[in-house]
Design a protein around this motif. Structure first.
Motif, PDB file in Angstrom:
ATOM      1  N   ALA A   1       0.837  -1.205   0.000  1.00  0.00           N
ATOM      2  CA  ALA A   1       0.000   0.000   0.000  1.00  0.00           C
ATOM      3  C   ALA A   1       0.867   1.248   0.000  1.00  0.00           C
ATOM      4  N   GLN A   2       1.953   1.215   0.772  1.00  0.00           N
ATOM      5  CA  GLN A   2       2.836   2.378   0.850  1.00  0.00           C
ATOM      6  C   GLN A   2       3.375   2.766  -0.524  1.00  0.00           C
ATOM      7  N   ASN A   3       3.762   1.776  -1.328  1.00  0.00           N
ATOM      8  CA  ASN A   3       4.366   2.106  -2.626  1.00  0.00           C
ATOM      9  C   ASN A   3       3.346   2.238  -3.750  1.00  0.00           C
ATOM     10  N   ARG A   4       2.066   2.219  -3.370  1.00  0.00           N
ATOM     11  CA  ARG A   4       0.946   2.504  -4.284  1.00  0.00           C
ATOM     12  C   ARG A   4       0.770   1.472  -5.385  1.00  0.00           C
ATOM     13  N   HIS A   5       1.383   0.292  -5.215  1.00  0.00           N
ATOM     14  CA  HIS A   5       1.103  -0.826  -6.116  1.00  0.00           C
ATOM     15  C   HIS A   5      -0.212  -1.503  -5.684  1.00  0.00           C
ATOM     16  N   ILE A   6      -0.356  -1.697  -4.365  1.00  0.00           N
ATOM     17  CA  ILE A   6      -1.548  -2.288  -3.722  1.00  0.00           C
ATOM     18  C   ILE A   6      -1.985  -3.570  -4.424  1.00  0.00           C
ATOM     19  N   ILE A   7      -1.035  -4.408  -4.799  1.00  0.00           N
ATOM     20  CA  ILE A   7      -1.369  -5.628  -5.555  1.00  0.00           C
ATOM     21  C   ILE A   7      -2.282  -6.560  -4.778  1.00  0.00           C
ATOM     22  N   THR A   8      -2.269  -6.451  -3.441  1.00  0.00           N
ATOM     23  CA  THR A   8      -3.063  -7.360  -2.619  1.00  0.00           C
ATOM     24  C   THR A   8      -4.567  -7.152  -2.779  1.00  0.00           C
ATOM     25  N   GLY A   9      -4.963  -6.035  -3.385  1.00  0.00           N
ATOM     26  CA  GLY A   9      -6.388  -5.760  -3.533  1.00  0.00           C
ATOM     27  C   GLY A   9      -6.921  -5.910  -4.946  1.00  0.00           C
ATOM     28  N   TRP A  10      -6.054  -6.313  -5.908  1.00  0.00           N
ATOM     29  CA  TRP A  10      -6.579  -6.399  -7.277  1.00  0.00           C
ATOM     30  C   TRP A  10      -5.802  -7.352  -8.190  1.00  0.00           C
ATOM     31  N   TYR A  11      -4.541  -7.656  -7.899  1.00  0.00           N
ATOM     32  CA  TYR A  11      -3.722  -8.386  -8.871  1.00  0.00           C
ATOM     33  C   TYR A  11      -4.332  -9.765  -9.167  1.00  0.00           C
ATOM     34  N   GLY A  12      -4.448 -10.074 -10.445  1.00  0.00           N
ATOM     35  CA  GLY A  12      -5.000 -11.341 -10.907  1.00  0.00           C
ATOM     36  C   GLY A  12      -6.447 -11.269 -11.330  1.00  0.00           C
ATOM     37  N   VAL A  13      -7.131 -10.196 -10.935  1.00  0.00           N
ATOM     38  CA  VAL A  13      -8.559 -10.069 -11.256  1.00  0.00           C
ATOM     39  C   VAL A  13      -8.752  -9.887 -12.762  1.00  0.00           C
ATOM     40  N   GLY A  14      -7.927  -9.046 -13.370  1.00  0.00           N
ATOM     41  CA  GLY A  14      -8.054  -8.824 -14.816  1.00  0.00           C
ATOM     42  C   GLY A  14      -7.818 -10.090 -15.601  1.00  0.00           C
ATOM     43  N   SER A  15      -6.762 -10.822 -15.264  1.00  0.00           N
ATOM     44  CA  SER A  15      -6.470 -12.081 -15.959  1.00  0.00           C
ATOM     45  C   SER A  15      -7.605 -13.073 -15.792  1.00  0.00           C
ATOM     46  N   ALA A  16      -8.180 -13.129 -14.594  1.00  0.00           N
ATOM     47  CA  ALA A  16      -9.269 -14.070 -14.336  1.00  0.00           C
ATOM     48  C   ALA A  16     -10.494 -13.741 -15.177  1.00  0.00           C
ATOM     49  N   LEU A  17     -10.889 -12.469 -15.200  1.00  0.00           N
ATOM     50  CA  LEU A  17     -12.070 -12.080 -15.977  1.00  0.00           C
ATOM     51  C   LEU A  17     -11.834 -12.274 -17.470  1.00  0.00           C
ATOM     52  N   GLN A  18     -10.642 -11.926 -17.942  1.00  0.00           N
ATOM     53  CA  GLN A  18     -10.326 -12.106 -19.370  1.00  0.00           C
ATOM     54  C   GLN A  18     -10.355 -13.576 -19.753  1.00  0.00           C
ATOM     55  N   ASN A  19      -9.747 -14.406 -18.925  1.00  0.00           N
ATOM     56  CA  ASN A  19      -9.735 -15.844 -19.191  1.00  0.00           C
ATOM     57  C   ASN A  19     -11.156 -16.406 -19.234  1.00  0.00           C
ATOM     58  N   PHE A  20     -11.992 -15.952 -18.306  1.00  0.00           N
ATOM     59  CA  PHE A  20     -13.373 -16.423 -18.246  1.00  0.00           C
ATOM     60  C   PHE A  20     -14.120 -16.067 -19.531  1.00  0.00           C
ATOM     61  N   LEU A  21     -13.930 -14.834 -19.993  1.00  0.00           N
ATOM     62  CA  LEU A  21     -14.624 -14.389 -21.202  1.00  0.00           C
ATOM     63  C   LEU A  21     -14.080 -15.089 -22.447  1.00  0.00           C
ATOM     64  N   GLU A  22     -12.786 -15.347 -22.488  1.00  0.00           N
ATOM     65  CA  GLU A  22     -12.201 -16.031 -23.637  1.00  0.00           C
ATOM     66  C   GLU A  22     -12.726 -17.456 -23.744  1.00  0.00           C
ATOM     67  N   VAL A  23     -12.891 -18.099 -22.593  1.00  0.00           N
ATOM     68  CA  VAL A  23     -13.350 -19.490 -22.588  1.00  0.00           C
ATOM     69  C   VAL A  23     -14.851 -19.582 -22.853  1.00  0.00           C
ATOM     70  N   ARG A  24     -15.627 -18.690 -22.275  1.00  0.00           N
ATOM     71  CA  ARG A  24     -17.087 -18.826 -22.329  1.00  0.00           C
ATOM     72  C   ARG A  24     -17.771 -17.866 -23.295  1.00  0.00           C
ATOM     73  N   GLY A  25     -17.021 -16.917 -23.819  1.00  0.00           N
ATOM     74  CA  GLY A  25     -17.571 -16.050 -24.856  1.00  0.00           C
ATOM     75  C   GLY A  25     -18.730 -15.203 -24.386  1.00  0.00           C
ATOM     76  N   SER A  26     -19.699 -15.011 -25.295  1.00  0.00           N
ATOM     77  CA  SER A  26     -20.828 -14.124 -25.006  1.00  0.00           C
ATOM     78  C   SER A  26     -21.676 -14.644 -23.852  1.00  0.00           C
ATOM     79  N   GLN A  27     -21.772 -15.973 -23.730  1.00  0.00           N
ATOM     80  CA  GLN A  27     -22.519 -16.546 -22.612  1.00  0.00           C
ATOM     81  C   GLN A  27     -21.846 -16.208 -21.274  1.00  0.00           C
TER      82      GLN A  27
END
Length: 921
Positions: free
Chosen positions: A758-784
């Motif tokens: 948090a001090q160095n303003r990366h704050i990876i503990t509150g978001w890192y991996g979320v983008g990859s997860a959502l992108q992967n989900f959409l790539e696999v399941r498409g419009s559904q």
């Protein structure tokens, strides 16, 4: 920042209230800022430019930099005061315009819906009978303000409220402004930083400060609010309210990784806790005696109370003196006998000796009984309002705080308890030269069960035990003695950190037995102190249902839990599970564990209640109280709720009376609402489709997060591009940053892990991996898949909470600032590799979160949150840049004297960034 500001408003009146609160917050903050600048220009005019960016801080001496940072830190605290005041104004406005029923987080709001939905009084009554809520104050190293500074900020808050009163003349208004300025000047001259690392004793006294200032008074008032709401929404019905809201504490009892907590320290903490409550009761009863100047000529005294008074005067040994001092005033006479006994109890609680036969209270129940006698007498004498308005609040306070203020939890980790158990094995007769059985083996389990079934004898050679094992057993012995003596509720439970097996739990029972905590003389039947396993990592959370299924089948545990109230408590850790698997995986595994454990308890016939180990930041479970509770799995609370209150959260919630009352009501009302509604709500009903999607998202998110934290260059990057190592120098907590003094990432506590990111303003503990997860989900399941995520955003309370909190965290991340920290990494390859991973994932996460939420800009859905950040972030960003410069200069010097000169400034920068972001760890 005000937690309420993170929740979007709805409806015309709420929008009007938000507008009004925003205006008042701005007016208040402008006033406070101007007064701060007046103080700064008077004492250190050369640093005033840090607030408008005109100062060249790289030219500042270490001392001047420290003063600049102190001014910026004071500004954040003043801003927080303005925000709290604005929140109170907003709630009052809504209550005036639409009634208390419309104020979210109140009992009236919850019971309005309950009555409208046809929930019967019997269901409410049954729930109230089992309602148990306990916020637990901890001393984790996430708070730096000294008590003397807290008192000054409290005074500023009160003066700011006075300033709002329209009756003042301009002369009187200027006098109040001068008082506020004086308090700011005193803060400036006092200094917020601890000059020496605080001891556990300091932390105990700091925790008790909030009870003296607000909680002793406001907790009983919160119970009265529920009583009033029940009368209003269920007229004609009688509800008996138990003391359902009680505070716990870990301060002075938490040994896990803290070598400074031992039996002596715990004993001192217990005495201070007891004396704090007894002092408060004395003040209240003295005040009550002054008010109840009722003569028997004006108000006939019920015959039953005459007999009670006569007996009390006789037992006091000073009956004639007391009667002569207040002739014809029976209630004052009775309260004088109460005071005599209370004073003697305080002597005993403090470790003093009483004269033989000296009247005192053996426990809080006796004082409660005396106060009930007074209430009944006044009611019978046709003065029920005096009984209810004057005496009952004092009795309520004693019911809530008893003779201990808090229920002190004891905590140790399974590594230490196992070492003590192995020492006990060696001390057992007949073991000869062999080694203890292997942990987890059938032989080890057999020995544990045999020892638990063996009647206590004098055969144990405890004198031969190592000091650590002796002190751990002495801890349990101390708990047994205090429970039998001063207050049965002085202790809450024993928390076993790092619980990995049923053997770990059985081992804790055995140590409790050795300490004399079993109710029967033989020590084989029932343990009086609840043993609470803590499951922290994701692997531990997954193993928890099987462990508890086996544990609840053991007769000793079943007998003990039945005697302790008919349920088994389980603590779940938000911090370590987040550090272990990232934000999405942590939230999902916690939800799954609660659902599974709830079913385990139902099948076993022993309900499982949860103790939530939350922190202040979002990464550690610190979402807004109401929304966090509302998102818990259906049926997982049932009116039983414990939660840790850590670090800066304590002072934010409980430093001021109005805020503390609301925060307690918010917590209690949210638990009540969940218990009434959760199993009826669609948003919490299990959905195979939603659960499958969450499983996929959690897995993909954890994979991306693990790819970062296990990268061979991550530790090098993290140590250089953050103030991780310097945090250990910060004198804000008695606990070391690492459990066992190791230097690996694995042994690093979750708090400094979150703190440094948090001090160095990366704050990876509150978001890192979320983008990859959502992108992967959409790539696999498409419009559904996209359609399903939209449905989940609207229909899954847990998923919505995750997306909302991730989006708000993204608003705190600043890549420009993060890049400046990354430049502290000397190895260019390491720097560019890790920074590029973070930069790429951040952009992806922002894109994916907006895609799911339908927003057009990060945190655009939270206008109040953005408005608060707009005020805070410019100064926070400047402090970050100052910190980078300080880290560079601090690390570059080899002179001890020069390093010491920079140390205060560096530590102030860490405090100030934390204050600016609103949460430290």
């Amino acid at each position: 920042m005000n937690e309420e500001s993170t929740e979007p408003t709805t409806g015309t009146d709420d929008e009007m209230a938000a507008l009004i609160s925003g205006t008042s917050a701005k007016d208040a903050s402008d006033i406070l800022f101007d007064l701060l600048m007046e103080v700064v220009r008077r004492h250190q005019p050369e640093i005033a430019g840090v607030f408008d960016g005109s100062a060249e801080t790289s030219d500042f001496t270490p001392e001047l930099m420290a003063r600049a940072l102190q001014a910026q830190g004071i500004w954040f605290q003043l801003l927080s005061i303005a925000e709290q005041n604005a929140a109170m104004r907003r709630r009052r406005h809504i209550e005036r315009m639409r009634g208390r029923d419309a104020v979210r987080g109140t009992f009236d709001n919850v019971l309005t819906e309950a009555a409208r939905d046809g929930i019967a009084p019997k269901e409410i009554e049954d729930l109230l009978r089992s309602l148990r809520i306990r916020p637990v104050i901890t001393a984790h190293p996430t708070e730096s303000k000294r008590v003397t500074v807290l008192e000054k900020y409290r005074k500023i808050y009160l003066l700011l409220r006075e300033l709002e009163t329209t009756r003042w003349t301009e002369r009187e208004r200027q006098a109040i402004l001068a008082d506020i300025r004086d308090q700011i000047e005193l803060v400036w001259m006092t200094g917020e930083l601890h000059l020496e690392k605080p001891t556990v004793e300091h932390e105990v006294l700091r925790g008790l400060h909030f009870f003296d200032e607000t909680l002793f008074e406001k907790a009983p008032e919160m119970i009265a609010l529920l009583e009033g709401a029940l009368e209003h929404h269920y007229p004609g019905q009688h509800f008996e309210l138990p003391p359902f809201f009680q505070f716990g504490s870990w301060i002075g009892g938490d040994r896990d990784g803290n070598p400074h907590v031992n039996t002596t320290v715990t004993g001192w903490a217990l005495r201070q806790n007891a004396l704090a409550a007894l002092r408060h009761y004395r003040e209240r009863i003295v005040s009550l005696a002054r008010m109840l100047s009722i003569t028997e000529r004006a108000l006939p005294v019920p015959e039953g109370f005459r007999e009670t008074l006569a007996h009390a005067l006789k037992m006091s040994g000073e009956g004639e003196t007391i009667a002569a001092r207040n002739p014809g005033e029976p209630y004052r006479q009775f309260l004088t006998t109460v005071l005599r006994k209370l004073d003697a109890t305080a002597v005993r609680a403090g470790g003093g000796e009483l004269e033989l036969g000296q009247p005192n209270y053996a426990n809080a129940d006796e004082l409660i009984h005396d106060l009930r006698l007074m209430e009944r007498a006044l009611a019978e004498a046709n003065s029920p309002s005096i009984a209810a308005d004057l005496v009952k609040p004092v009795r309520r306070a004693v019911e809530l705080f008893r003779f201990s203020t808090v229920r002190l939890d004891l905590r140790e980790n399974s590594t230490r308890t196992t070492q003590a158990l192995q020492a006990l094995w060696w001390a057992s007769a007949g073991h000869g030269e062999g080694n203890p059985p292997e942990l987890g083996s059938r032989e080890w389990r057999t020995w544990l069960l045999h020892e638990l079934a063996r009647p206590l004898t004098t055969e144990r050679i405890t004198a031969a035990l190592p000091a650590e094992a002796t002190d751990l057993i002495a801890m349990f012995a101390q708990a047994a003695e205090i429970r039998r003596g001063l207050d049965r509720d002085a202790f809450g439970s024993f928390i076993l950190s790092m619980t990995r097996s049923v053997d770990d739990i059985l081992g804790a029972y055995l140590l409790a037995k050795e300490g004399g905590l079993f109710l029967d003389t033989a020590g084989t039947e029932i343990c009086a102190l609840p043993i609470v396993p803590l499951f922290e990592t994701i692997d531990d959370l997954r193993a928890a249902p099987a462990i508890m299924r086996e544990a609840l089948a053991i007769p000793l545990i079943r007998r003990s839990t039945h005697w302790q109230g008919g349920l088994q408590e389980v603590m779940i850790g938000y911090s370590d599970s987040n550090k272990d698997g990232g934000f999405v995986a942590s939230n999902w595994e916690l939800a799954k564990a609660q659902t599974s454990l709830t079913k385990v308890g139902q099948v076993a016939g022993t309900p499982i209640a949860f103790f939530h180990g939350r922190g202040g930041s979002v990464s550690r479970g610190g979402a807004p109280t109401g929304r966090a509770i509302a998102a818990q799995p259906a049926g997982s609370i049932r009116g039983r709720f414990r939660v840790t209150e850590q670090g800066e959260v304590v002072s934010y919630k409980y430093a001021n009376k109005g805020t503390s009352l609301y925060q307690m009501e918010l917590l209690a009302a949210s638990v009540l609402e969940h218990a009434l509604k959760s199993e009826r709500e669609t948003a919490l009903q299990p959905s195979r489709e939603f659960d499958g999607a969450m499983e996929a998202l959690a897995g993909a998110s954890r994979a991306a997060y693990t790819g970062l934290i296990t990268h061979p260059d991550l530790v090098t990057y993290f140590q250089s591009a953050s103030p991780l190592e310097e945090i250990s120098l910060l004198n804000i907590g008695s606990r070391p940053a690492r459990r066992f003094g190791a230097s690996s990432l694995k042994d690093l506590r979750a708090i400094p892990w979150v703190f440094a990111w948090a001090q160095n303003r990366h704050i990876i503990t509150g978001w890192y991996g979320v983008g990859s997860a959502l992108q992967n989900f959409l790539e696999v399941r498409g419009s559904q898949g996209e359609k399903l995520l939209g449905q989940m955003f609207k229909g899954s309370r847990l998923f919505r909470l995750i997306i909302d909190e991730v989006e708000k965290t993204l608003a705190l991340v600043d890549l420009e600032i993060a890049r400046e920290y990354s430049m502290l990494v000397s190895d260019e390859r390491v720097r560019e590799t890790i920074y590029a991973m973070i930069e790429k994932e951040l952009a992806l996460t922002a894109e994916m979160v907006l895609k799911v939420s339908g927003g057009t800009e990060i945190a655009g859905r939270f206008p109040q949150f953005r408005a608060a950040l707009a005020v805070r972030l410019p100064t926070t960003n400047e402090v970050n840049r100052e910190q980078v410069d300080l880290l560079r200069r601090f690390r570059a010097t080899e002179s001890d004297q020069t390093r010491e000169e920079f140390k205060s400034a560096l530590l102030l920068s860490i405090n100030t960034v934390a204050a600016g972001l609103g949460a430290t760890g």
